[in-house]
Design a protein around this motif. Sequence first.
Motif, short mmCIF file in Angstrom:
data_model
loop_
_atom_site.label_atom_id
_atom_site.label_comp_id
_atom_site.label_asym_id
_atom_site.label_seq_id
_atom_site.Cartn_x
_atom_site.Cartn_y
_atom_site.Cartn_z
N ASP A 191 -9.30 -14.81 1.64
CA ASP A 191 -8.00 -14.54 1.01
C ASP A 191 -7.69 -13.05 0.98
OD1 ASP A 191 -7.52 -17.35 0.08
OD2 ASP A 191 -9.33 -16.93 -1.09
N LEU A 192 -8.74 -12.25 0.81
CA LEU A 192 -8.58 -10.80 0.70
C LEU A 192 -9.63 -10.11 1.58
CD1 LEU A 192 -8.33 -10.57 -3.22
CD2 LEU A 192 -6.42 -10.67 -1.60
N SER A 193 -9.26 -8.95 2.09
CA SER A 193 -10.19 -8.17 2.92
C SER A 193 -10.08 -6.72 2.50
CB SER A 193 -9.83 -8.33 4.40
OG SER A 193 -10.74 -7.62 5.22
N LEU A 194 -11.21 -6.12 2.18
CA LEU A 194 -11.22 -4.80 1.57
C LEU A 194 -11.84 -3.77 2.50
CD1 LEU A 194 -10.70 -3.06 -0.96
CD2 LEU A 194 -12.97 -3.74 -1.77
N SER A 195 -11.12 -2.67 2.74
CA SER A 195 -11.62 -1.56 3.53
C SER A 195 -12.13 -0.45 2.62
CB SER A 195 -10.52 -1.00 4.43
OG SER A 195 -10.11 -1.94 5.39
N GLY A 196 -13.18 0.23 3.04
CA GLY A 196 -13.67 1.41 2.34
C GLY A 196 -14.59 1.08 1.18
N GLU A 197 -14.90 2.11 0.39
CA GLU A 197 -15.76 1.94 -0.78
C GLU A 197 -15.09 0.99 -1.77
OE1 GLU A 197 -17.97 6.18 -1.26
OE2 GLU A 197 -15.79 6.25 -1.15
N GLY A 198 -15.87 0.07 -2.33
CA GLY A 198 -15.26 -1.02 -3.06
C GLY A 198 -15.29 -0.95 -4.56
N GLU A 199 -15.96 0.05 -5.14
CA GLU A 199 -16.16 0.02 -6.60
C GLU A 199 -14.85 0.03 -7.39
OE1 GLU A 199 -20.00 1.72 -4.94
OE2 GLU A 199 -17.85 1.97 -4.55
N HIS A 200 -13.92 0.91 -7.05
CA HIS A 200 -12.65 0.97 -7.78
C HIS A 200 -11.77 -0.23 -7.45
CE1 HIS A 200 -12.99 5.64 -8.30
NE2 HIS A 200 -13.87 4.96 -9.03
N ALA A 201 -11.76 -0.62 -6.18
CA ALA A 201 -10.91 -1.72 -5.76
C ALA A 201 -11.34 -3.04 -6.39
CB ALA A 201 -10.90 -1.83 -4.24
N ILE A 202 -12.65 -3.29 -6.50
CA ILE A 202 -13.09 -4.57 -7.04
C ILE A 202 -12.69 -4.71 -8.50
CG2 ILE A 202 -15.41 -3.87 -7.79
CD1 ILE A 202 -14.47 -7.15 -6.00
N GLY A 225 -3.14 -11.39 -14.03
CA GLY A 225 -1.98 -11.67 -13.20
C GLY A 225 -1.43 -10.41 -12.58
N GLY A 226 -0.57 -10.57 -11.61
CA GLY A 226 0.02 -9.42 -10.95
C GLY A 226 -0.16 -9.51 -9.45
N SER A 227 0.17 -8.44 -8.77
CA SER A 227 0.15 -8.41 -7.31
C SER A 227 -1.02 -7.57 -6.80
CB SER A 227 1.47 -7.83 -6.78
OG SER A 227 1.40 -7.61 -5.40
N PHE A 228 -1.55 -7.99 -5.68
CA PHE A 228 -2.62 -7.22 -5.02
C PHE A 228 -2.06 -6.09 -4.16
CE2 PHE A 228 -4.74 -11.49 -5.36
CZ PHE A 228 -5.71 -11.11 -6.26
N ASP A 229 -0.74 -6.04 -4.00
CA ASP A 229 -0.15 -5.17 -2.99
C ASP A 229 -0.33 -3.68 -3.26
OD1 ASP A 229 0.67 -7.45 -1.75
OD2 ASP A 229 2.75 -7.37 -2.46
N THR A 230 -0.66 -3.33 -4.48
CA THR A 230 -0.78 -1.90 -4.80
C THR A 230 -2.22 -1.41 -4.78
OG1 THR A 230 -0.88 -2.39 -7.17
CG2 THR A 230 1.31 -1.98 -6.23
N ILE A 231 -3.17 -2.27 -4.48
CA ILE A 231 -4.58 -1.89 -4.51
C ILE A 231 -4.94 -1.20 -3.20
CG2 ILE A 231 -6.96 -2.70 -4.70
CD1 ILE A 231 -5.91 -5.06 -6.36
N PRO A 232 -5.36 0.06 -3.24
CA PRO A 232 -5.69 0.80 -2.00
C PRO A 232 -6.78 0.11 -1.20
CG PRO A 232 -5.46 2.32 -3.84
CD PRO A 232 -5.45 0.94 -4.43
N GLY A 233 -6.54 -0.01 0.09
CA GLY A 233 -7.53 -0.57 1.00
C GLY A 233 -7.58 -2.07 1.07
N THR A 268 -0.34 -11.55 3.62
CA THR A 268 1.08 -11.19 3.63
C THR A 268 1.34 -9.69 3.70
OG1 THR A 268 1.12 -11.23 1.19
CG2 THR A 268 1.70 -13.27 2.35
N GLY A 269 0.29 -8.89 3.67
CA GLY A 269 0.49 -7.44 3.72
C GLY A 269 -0.75 -6.70 3.27
N HIS A 270 -0.56 -5.45 2.93
CA HIS A 270 -1.72 -4.66 2.49
C HIS A 270 -1.26 -3.54 1.57
CE1 HIS A 270 -0.64 -1.38 5.25
NE2 HIS A 270 -0.39 -2.32 6.14
N GLY A 271 -2.21 -3.05 0.77
CA GLY A 271 -1.94 -1.95 -0.14
C GLY A 271 -1.98 -0.61 0.56
N PRO A 272 -1.89 0.49 -0.20
CA PRO A 272 -1.96 1.82 0.40
C PRO A 272 -3.32 2.05 1.06
CG PRO A 272 -1.25 1.90 -1.91
CD PRO A 272 -1.74 0.52 -1.65
N PRO A 273 -3.43 3.04 1.94
CA PRO A 273 -4.73 3.36 2.54
C PRO A 273 -5.77 3.69 1.48
CG PRO A 273 -2.96 4.52 3.67
CD PRO A 273 -2.36 3.92 2.42
#
Length: 438
Positions: free
Chosen positions: A111-122, A132-140, A145-150
């Motif tokens: 469902d999700l694929s994470l680039s880079g160091e994961g501690e903050h993103a997880i 609740g909320g959107s994943f679209d703002t999570i870096p990496g 349907t899309g992706h967050g910032p680099p």
Amino acid sequence: MVRALLVLPPLPQPMNAPYLGQQYIAAVLLSAGHTVRCLDLANLSEAEARIRLTEEVCSFRPDLVGMTLFTYNALSGYRLAALLQDDGVVLIAGGPHPTVLPDEPLSHGFDLSLSGEGEHAILAIAETLDRGGSFDTIPGLHTRTGHGPPYGTIEDLDGLPFPHVAAGTTDEDAVAGGIVTSRGCPARCTFCANYVTGRAYRWRSPQNVVAELLTLRRRFGLDHVPFWDDAFTARRPRLEALCDAILAEPDLAGMTWTCITPGNMVLPRDLDRMRRAGCVAINFGIESGDKSILRAIRKGQTPERIVTAVEAAKAAGMTTIVNFMFGFPEEGLEELANTRALMMQLAPITDFFNNFGVLVPFPGTAIYDRHHLEYGFTGWWLDPARIPAAPGPDLGCDPALEKNFFNYAPHLKAEIAGLVRWKARHNAAWASRNSKTG
């Protein structure tokens, strides 16, 4: 709060310690109040892993399952993900492979694929699942349907909880998997698959490292730890300050450690200080004895400087481990002969040469990008027949050589096999001598 199951799928080459990256992810989730279990399947067969994962999901009932994917175990991870498609859990892929190919896991059931160091993103992912909320703002983070910032690198490494906080989340006898005192490597080697921590070299404060070492000794009773930094000696003032801090702490007296560094990033004067601070072995990345190959792979070092560094380590009383690689696309018999000559020169002062060492073209590296179409190994990790198998009892046989990614001519393949066997014989002789004297 969410329930997170962190999974390391089977790897063809066994791991001899808990995976530190998984422990870091678990530690940040635990510190935020989430419930975590770690499931290390690295050394199991895929059939055994399927059973263990199914049992764990049934008993633990996680909200999310996060898998660490290396290129070697990406296909195995995709097969495991297929088991969980109908279980209602959120499947997250992270680690080196999704960092360079973030969309691939999404096409294989994640469902999700994470680039880079994961501690903050997880933490952001867990909070989104919880509130609740959107994943679209999570870096990496990439979704279908899309992706967050680099993604960006984590600068405040002291702000991360110690990874051994996670030890024992599934097994109370688990031990810490070592320590990293820095992240990133400033080198630009064309074969290196160091994607997650990247090229930006960052380091922890000496005080923070000493605090973790003290905890490891007091909690786990450890008197020896491996440092897993990619380039432990890359910044000299940092290295000196860390060694001095270890020496200044009475409760670390007698604690020993090992480290890894490129051969050109250490000077003889560094090694004496490191030895006094507890370093008993150093693993040198050398790769080739041919100057033209060293230039081609952007190693940034010369054979002469390599010899000086290994001599100084041996003179300081350290165990010396030396890494060579074979099979670069630009490499012929003359270049391999130069590497053999350097190996023989180093042999009297080298305790152990790395086993195997035949080049594997990992995606995202310059070598892969330049040559995958030419040699026809595009997406090799998705073909089970092309993934190098676990090493067998004959250490003189390299599974990667049998895959022959670069279509070596028979005479070149034979020469590479001879160099692999030469290292194996040297290591066997060293082990025999040590068993008699130990």
